[in-house]
Design a protein around this motif. Sequence first.
Motif, PDB file in Angstrom:
ATOM      1  N   TYR A 248      86.778 -50.077 -78.657  1.00  0.00           N
ATOM      2  CA  TYR A 248      85.761 -49.497 -77.776  1.00  0.00           C
ATOM      3  C   TYR A 248      85.956 -47.994 -77.677  1.00  0.00           C
ATOM      4  N   TRP A 249      84.850 -47.271 -77.562  1.00  0.00           N
ATOM      5  CA  TRP A 249      84.878 -45.875 -77.144  1.00  0.00           C
ATOM      6  C   TRP A 249      84.459 -45.839 -75.691  1.00  0.00           C
ATOM      7  N   VAL A 250      85.294 -45.207 -74.873  1.00  0.00           N
ATOM      8  CA  VAL A 250      85.154 -45.303 -73.423  1.00  0.00           C
ATOM      9  C   VAL A 250      85.125 -43.895 -72.827  1.00  0.00           C
ATOM     10  N   GLN A 251      84.036 -43.558 -72.180  1.00  0.00           N
ATOM     11  CA  GLN A 251      83.938 -42.272 -71.487  1.00  0.00           C
ATOM     12  C   GLN A 251      84.410 -42.466 -70.051  1.00  0.00           C
ATOM     13  N   VAL A 252      85.363 -41.643 -69.638  1.00  0.00           N
ATOM     14  CA  VAL A 252      85.930 -41.766 -68.293  1.00  0.00           C
ATOM     15  C   VAL A 252      85.829 -40.440 -67.555  1.00  0.00           C
ATOM     16  N   GLU A 253      85.887 -40.539 -66.222  1.00  0.00           N
ATOM     17  CA  GLU A 253      85.960 -39.335 -65.399  1.00  0.00           C
ATOM     18  C   GLU A 253      87.362 -38.735 -65.486  1.00  0.00           C
ATOM     19  N   HIS A 254      87.396 -37.403 -65.521  1.00  0.00           N
ATOM     20  CA  HIS A 254      88.644 -36.641 -65.616  1.00  0.00           C
ATOM     21  C   HIS A 254      89.269 -36.813 -67.004  1.00  0.00           C
ATOM     22  N   VAL A 255      90.403 -36.164 -67.221  1.00  0.00           N
ATOM     23  CA  VAL A 255      91.069 -36.182 -68.525  1.00  0.00           C
ATOM     24  C   VAL A 255      92.499 -36.683 -68.329  1.00  0.00           C
ATOM     25  N   PRO A 256      92.785 -37.912 -68.727  1.00  0.00           N
ATOM     26  CA  PRO A 256      94.138 -38.447 -68.520  1.00  0.00           C
ATOM     27  C   PRO A 256      95.155 -37.804 -69.458  1.00  0.00           C
ATOM     28  N   SER A 257      96.386 -37.765 -69.018  1.00  0.00           N
ATOM     29  CA  SER A 257      97.491 -37.324 -69.864  1.00  0.00           C
ATOM     30  C   SER A 257      98.028 -38.524 -70.632  1.00  0.00           C
ATOM     31  N   GLU A 258      98.915 -38.255 -71.578  1.00  0.00           N
ATOM     32  CA  GLU A 258      99.557 -39.349 -72.299  1.00  0.00           C
ATOM     33  C   GLU A 258     100.331 -40.254 -71.333  1.00  0.00           C
ATOM     34  N   ALA A 259     100.953 -39.662 -70.328  1.00  0.00           N
ATOM     35  CA  ALA A 259     101.689 -40.462 -69.344  1.00  0.00           C
ATOM     36  C   ALA A 259     100.741 -41.362 -68.552  1.00  0.00           C
ATOM     37  N   ASP A 260      99.552 -40.853 -68.257  1.00  0.00           N
ATOM     38  CA  ASP A 260      98.564 -41.664 -67.539  1.00  0.00           C
ATOM     39  C   ASP A 260      98.177 -42.908 -68.332  1.00  0.00           C
ATOM     40  N   LEU A 261      98.146 -42.785 -69.669  1.00  0.00           N
ATOM     41  CA  LEU A 261      97.679 -43.878 -70.525  1.00  0.00           C
ATOM     42  C   LEU A 261      98.750 -44.915 -70.828  1.00  0.00           C
ATOM     43  N   GLU A 262     100.001 -44.583 -70.568  1.00  0.00           N
ATOM     44  CA  GLU A 262     101.095 -45.485 -70.921  1.00  0.00           C
ATOM     45  C   GLU A 262     100.977 -46.875 -70.286  1.00  0.00           C
ATOM     46  N   PRO A 263     100.561 -46.990 -69.004  1.00  0.00           N
ATOM     47  CA  PRO A 263     100.439 -48.346 -68.434  1.00  0.00           C
ATOM     48  C   PRO A 263      99.470 -49.233 -69.211  1.00  0.00           C
ATOM     49  N   LEU A 264      98.424 -48.647 -69.774  1.00  0.00           N
ATOM     50  CA  LEU A 264      97.481 -49.443 -70.561  1.00  0.00           C
ATOM     51  C   LEU A 264      98.119 -49.880 -71.873  1.00  0.00           C
ATOM     52  N   ARG A 265      98.958 -49.030 -72.441  1.00  0.00           N
ATOM     53  CA  ARG A 265      99.625 -49.357 -73.699  1.00  0.00           C
ATOM     54  C   ARG A 265     100.689 -50.437 -73.515  1.00  0.00           C
ATOM     55  N   ARG A 266     101.294 -50.471 -72.334  1.00  0.00           N
ATOM     56  CA  ARG A 266     102.324 -51.472 -72.054  1.00  0.00           C
ATOM     57  C   ARG A 266     101.720 -52.777 -71.549  1.00  0.00           C
ATOM     58  N   GLY A 267     100.550 -52.697 -70.942  1.00  0.00           N
ATOM     59  CA  GLY A 267      99.957 -53.831 -70.226  1.00  0.00           C
ATOM     60  C   GLY A 267     100.008 -53.547 -68.741  1.00  0.00           C
ATOM     61  N   ILE A 268      98.940 -53.893 -68.033  1.00  0.00           N
ATOM     62  CA  ILE A 268      98.819 -53.520 -66.630  1.00  0.00           C
ATOM     63  C   ILE A 268      98.293 -54.703 -65.831  1.00  0.00           C
ATOM     64  N   GLN A 269      98.708 -54.790 -64.577  1.00  0.00           N
ATOM     65  CA  GLN A 269      98.269 -55.882 -63.709  1.00  0.00           C
ATOM     66  C   GLN A 269      96.906 -55.556 -63.109  1.00  0.00           C
ATOM     67  N   ILE A 270      95.910 -56.393 -63.378  1.00  0.00           N
ATOM     68  CA  ILE A 270      94.580 -56.234 -62.787  1.00  0.00           C
ATOM     69  C   ILE A 270      94.016 -57.617 -62.481  1.00  0.00           C
ATOM     70  N   GLN A 271      93.357 -57.740 -61.337  1.00  0.00           N
ATOM     71  CA  GLN A 271      92.624 -58.958 -60.988  1.00  0.00           C
ATOM     72  C   GLN A 271      93.445 -60.229 -61.212  1.00  0.00           C
TER      73      GLN A 271
END
Length: 202
Positions: free
Chosen positions: A75-98
């Motif tokens: 997917y190509w995903v447009q998001v608000e603001h500009v995340p850093s590499e550190a911000d994206l790490e939880p998604l790369r590791r897996g994150i708890q949602i719902q």
Amino acid sequence: MPHRYLLFYKPFDVLSQFTDNSQPPRSTLKDYVPVRSVYPVGRLDHDSEGLMMLTDHGALQHRLSDPKFQHPRTYWVQVEHVPSEADLEPLRRGIQIQGYHTRPAHVALLDQEPDLPPRDPPIRVRKNIPTCWLEITLTEGHNRQIRRMTAAIGFPTLRLVRVAISHLRLEGLQPGQWRDLTAVELAPLLGEMRSSNPRISS
């Protein structure tokens, strides 16, 4: 009769199904795909855009839809603001949602805005808030998963476009257009299915 295998570029605000009983009725696949007896492989939310596959081949539909086979979707995903590499790490590791923990995802910050048709209607841009585009590849597909993932790290999704299912790509289609898969595109899907269960025919 041979099976049908279609690729479709689902526009924004179209349901990924052929019928809708709501009033007033909403736009569905029936408004775009005049092929009988095919069904979507997976779903895209009504407010998401991009690549869908449709087929009347039940075994292949099941294999591509079942998360245990881990077929990638990009997917190509447009998001608000500009995340850093550190911000994206939880998604790369897996994150708890719902109530569930996501599988590790491939996530990269795109260097520039991708070449996509304008959305109709366009996204609502908030003055003085920058946006950026991410490329996210999942091997699962929970309801509104990407939106929940980006919201969980503080970067709400504004626009979401699926650009690939496995090796199949969106290129060459415009919103609302569909086409049959080529033999070259289809061969890896059928070959993988047969290798896991030789009794399945194409």
